[in-house]
Design a protein around this motif. Structure first.
Motif, short mmCIF file in Angstrom:
data_model
loop_
_atom_site.label_atom_id
_atom_site.label_comp_id
_atom_site.label_asym_id
_atom_site.label_seq_id
_atom_site.Cartn_x
_atom_site.Cartn_y
_atom_site.Cartn_z
N PHE A 3 35.06 -16.76 52.89
CA PHE A 3 33.89 -17.60 53.19
C PHE A 3 34.28 -18.81 54.03
O PHE A 3 33.53 -19.21 54.94
CB PHE A 3 33.24 -18.05 51.87
N THR A 4 35.46 -19.36 53.78
CA THR A 4 35.93 -20.52 54.55
C THR A 4 36.15 -20.15 56.01
O THR A 4 35.75 -20.90 56.92
CB THR A 4 37.24 -21.07 53.95
N ASP A 5 36.78 -18.99 56.24
CA ASP A 5 37.01 -18.56 57.62
C ASP A 5 35.70 -18.34 58.36
O ASP A 5 35.55 -18.73 59.52
CB ASP A 5 37.84 -17.27 57.64
N ILE A 6 34.76 -17.69 57.70
CA ILE A 6 33.46 -17.44 58.33
C ILE A 6 32.74 -18.76 58.62
O ILE A 6 32.16 -18.94 59.70
CB ILE A 6 32.59 -16.54 57.43
N SER A 7 32.80 -19.68 57.67
CA SER A 7 32.14 -20.97 57.85
C SER A 7 32.75 -21.74 59.03
O SER A 7 32.02 -22.34 59.84
CB SER A 7 32.26 -21.81 56.57
N LEU A 8 34.07 -21.72 59.16
CA LEU A 8 34.73 -22.41 60.27
C LEU A 8 34.36 -21.78 61.61
O LEU A 8 34.16 -22.49 62.60
CB LEU A 8 36.24 -22.39 60.06
N LYS A 9 34.28 -20.46 61.67
CA LYS A 9 33.90 -19.79 62.91
C LYS A 9 32.47 -20.14 63.30
O LYS A 9 32.17 -20.41 64.48
CB LYS A 9 34.07 -18.27 62.76
N VAL A 10 31.58 -20.12 62.33
CA VAL A 10 30.18 -20.47 62.60
C VAL A 10 30.08 -21.92 63.07
O VAL A 10 29.36 -22.25 64.02
CB VAL A 10 29.31 -20.23 61.35
N TRP A 11 30.81 -22.78 62.39
CA TRP A 11 30.80 -24.20 62.76
C TRP A 11 31.34 -24.40 64.18
O TRP A 11 30.80 -25.20 64.95
CB TRP A 11 31.62 -25.01 61.77
N ALA A 12 32.39 -23.66 64.53
CA ALA A 12 32.96 -23.76 65.87
C ALA A 12 31.94 -23.33 66.92
O ALA A 12 31.79 -23.97 67.97
CB ALA A 12 34.22 -22.91 65.98
N VAL A 13 31.21 -22.24 66.63
CA VAL A 13 30.18 -21.77 67.57
C VAL A 13 29.08 -22.82 67.73
O VAL A 13 28.61 -23.10 68.84
CB VAL A 13 29.59 -20.43 67.07
N LEU A 14 28.66 -23.42 66.62
CA LEU A 14 27.62 -24.45 66.68
C LEU A 14 28.08 -25.66 67.48
O LEU A 14 27.30 -26.25 68.25
CB LEU A 14 27.22 -24.86 65.26
N VAL A 15 29.33 -26.05 67.32
CA VAL A 15 29.86 -27.19 68.07
C VAL A 15 29.85 -26.89 69.56
O VAL A 15 29.44 -27.73 70.38
CB VAL A 15 31.29 -27.52 67.59
#
Length: 280
Positions: free
Chosen positions: A6-18
């Motif tokens: 879940f942490t990896d997915i959250s970081l990837k999503v956050w990176a895309v949003l940034v």
């Protein structure tokens, strides 16, 4: 196959949003550069008419040409001075080197507004009080202001590349009684040429978007493109502002792409290329 946590997915999503947050405004400008309406925010119809203003409107043509001319001259000066400084720091560093590095650091970290405020009275003093009429010329003022920061960047790039190169070839040329100038032109300069080219291209891109210093030191008749845009905002953004900005963006990206290509051919890693493009 390992499942992502879940942490990896959250970081990837956050990176895309940034990235979306950072690049969405640029995408909007590119899209609206094809607007045929009178104002940028009022979409009328799709077309390429606004791109023609770069040659049909004298004020826009003059501003773009001033920016390109200034960037070209400033990059030449910054490349020449920065290369000599970088070679001296890497190969002939003495007790003066730390103090010189401190000066370079001051140039790069000093806020642009401070540079602009200090450059303006200095230019006026040289041009009017001392009588050096060349400093009353708008292009000369812009070139001096733009080349200050770029020279430091080129010096950093050249120094970092030359420090990582063994001096054995230069020492061998010296043992064979090659004169200093010949050693420099035939050994040192070819070794450091990728850094020189990258520094020159990076200097050009830094000059294209220099707004604060340009706004202070420019004179009437030599208004660069960023200052023209700044003044045009007061009367409302028009589609031609977005279209010419898109062209300038493509020009900047092309220069940065050449920087990456040159450094890649020279053996730099993607991390090293990113640091160089960022001015590090």
């Amino acid at each position: 196959m390992n499942r992502l946590s879940f942490t990896d997915i959250s970081l990837k999503v956050w990176a895309v949003l940034v990235f979306i947050f950072l690049f969405a405004p640029i995408a909007v400008i590119i899209i609206y550069s094809f607007n045929e309406g009178r104002l940028l925010v009022a979409w009328n119809e799709f077309g390429f008419g606004s791109f023609a203003t770069i040659v049909t409107k004298p004020a826009i043509t003059a501003a773009v040409m001033v920016s390109i001319q200034t960037g070209f001259i400033a990059s030449l000066i910054a490349t020449a001075l920065g290369t000599m400084a970088g070679v001296a720091l890497a190969r002939r560093a003495g007790k003066w080197a730390p103090w010189f590095l401190i000066l370079l650091i001051l140039v790069t970290v000093t806020p642009e507004i401070v540079d602009a405020v200090s450059l303006l009275p200095w230019m006026v003093f040289l041009g009017q009080d001392v009588g050096l009429s060349m400093f009353d010329n708008g292009i000369v003022r812009l070139v001096v202001g733009h080349s200050l920061f770029s020279t430091a960047v080129v010096a950093y790039i050249v120094r970092s590349r030359l420090i990582g190169i063994d001096e054995s070839l230069e020492e061998a040329a010296s043992d064979l009684y090659a004169p200093p100038f010949k050693r420099f032109t035939q050994i040192t300069l070819p070794l450091v040429m990728p850094a020189v080219l990258a520094g020159g291209l990076l200097s050009f891109t830094l000059s294209l978007d220099n707004t604060i210093v340009s706004a202070f030191v420019q004179v009437s008749g030599t208004t660069p493109w960023p200052v023209y845009v700044l003044s045009a905002v007061r009367s409302g953004l028009r589609p031609e502002i977005a279209s010419v900005s898109t062209i300038m963006l493509l020009l900047t990206l092309a220069a940065l792409g050449l920087v990456a290509y040159v450094l890649r051919r020279a053996g730099d890693s993607p991390t090293d290329i990113a640091k160089t493009v960022g001015g590090g």
